[in-house]
Design an enzyme around this catalytic site. Sequence first.
Site, PDB file in Angstrom:
ATOM      1  N   TYR A 100      -3.663 -33.771 -29.798  1.00 21.46           N
ATOM      2  CA  TYR A 100      -4.228 -35.035 -29.340  1.00 21.46           C
ATOM      3  C   TYR A 100      -3.385 -35.586 -28.186  1.00 21.46           C
ATOM      4  CZ  TYR A 100      -7.240 -35.401 -33.484  1.00 21.46           C
ATOM      5  OH  TYR A 100      -8.192 -35.190 -34.459  1.00 21.46           O
ATOM      6  N   TYR A 139      -5.622 -27.707 -36.525  1.00 25.54           N
ATOM      7  CA  TYR A 139      -4.202 -28.052 -36.418  1.00 25.54           C
ATOM      8  C   TYR A 139      -3.621 -28.312 -37.796  1.00 25.54           C
ATOM      9  CZ  TYR A 139      -6.007 -32.856 -36.692  1.00 25.54           C
ATOM     10  OH  TYR A 139      -6.660 -34.005 -37.073  1.00 25.54           O
ATOM     11  N   ARG A 149      -6.345 -28.808 -40.684  1.00 21.86           N
ATOM     12  CA  ARG A 149      -7.630 -29.467 -40.476  1.00 21.86           C
ATOM     13  C   ARG A 149      -8.542 -28.567 -39.649  1.00 21.86           C
ATOM     14  NH1 ARG A 149      -9.544 -34.824 -40.080  1.00 21.86           N
ATOM     15  NH2 ARG A 149     -10.951 -33.621 -41.412  1.00 21.86           N
ATOM     16  N   HIS A 152     -12.951 -30.707 -35.516  1.00 19.35           N
ATOM     17  CA  HIS A 152     -13.791 -31.866 -35.801  1.00 19.35           C
ATOM     18  C   HIS A 152     -13.716 -32.851 -34.647  1.00 19.35           C
ATOM     19  CE1 HIS A 152      -9.756 -32.994 -37.200  1.00 19.35           C
ATOM     20  NE2 HIS A 152     -10.101 -34.248 -36.920  1.00 19.35           N
ATOM     21  N   HIS A 154     -14.139 -37.109 -33.864  1.00 24.93           N
ATOM     22  CA  HIS A 154     -14.200 -38.446 -34.444  1.00 24.93           C
ATOM     23  C   HIS A 154     -15.246 -39.295 -33.711  1.00 24.93           C
ATOM     24  CE1 HIS A 154     -10.342 -38.045 -36.728  1.00 24.93           C
ATOM     25  NE2 HIS A 154     -10.089 -37.171 -35.764  1.00 24.93           N
TER      26      HIS A 154
END
Length: 229
Positions: A100, A139, A149, A152, A154
């Site tokens: 991120y 990640y 995870r 995906h 958000h």
Amino acid sequence: MIDRRDARTQPEGVVEGYAQTSQRWPAQALARRPLTASELSGPKNLTRRIAPVRGDLAGQGKKRALGQLIHVRARVVDEDGLPVAGALVEIWHCNAAGKYIHPNDSNDAPQDPNFYGAARLVAGDSGLIELRTIKPGAYPVPDSGGWWRPPHIHFSVWGRVWLSRLVTQMFFPGEPLNETDYILNAIGDAQARRRCIAELAPTAKARQNALVYEYQIVVRGRSSTASMP
């Protein structure tokens, strides 16, 4: 007191193995209070007041971000399937390496200088938003004993009044990590979990060099999309 959420179709408030959820879930029972105009009013004329930001995350400047190009077609509807035109939709996700842009991300995966993983869009008359981006990577979750995870995206959806907000996640079909993800599997009902997974669509619905995924966000009702952090 406010009734509890549907335990079948909505995830657990505090997800075991994911410490952040305990920091985001109320420690005490919710209490009902009268609503005022500040809650019952809504964002008006968003297309004039808030300009869309970065409807294309696939590249900054002349260079394309690394990773698989995808085109996301997400439609915002209510429990009757009617479009929620004018809904403000904020989107964020990691890059193809699972990193991120947020400074709190401690993952040692590399950053991509040609990728900015956040966008803001306003749904059209049909409730549709479209985003061209890079498929996010998986990640590891820190201090979780090796839990990863799955890819995906958000979503944060603002409805017609300020109290109407849904924060959720869209998952990708066929990902093996979906089966072991603590967040997705905190939703008890199998059909409700499937509603959080996008569908692969014909590439003819977008430019031919990107995979197309379609996703429906139901903001309320029995078939509402699960709320996820």
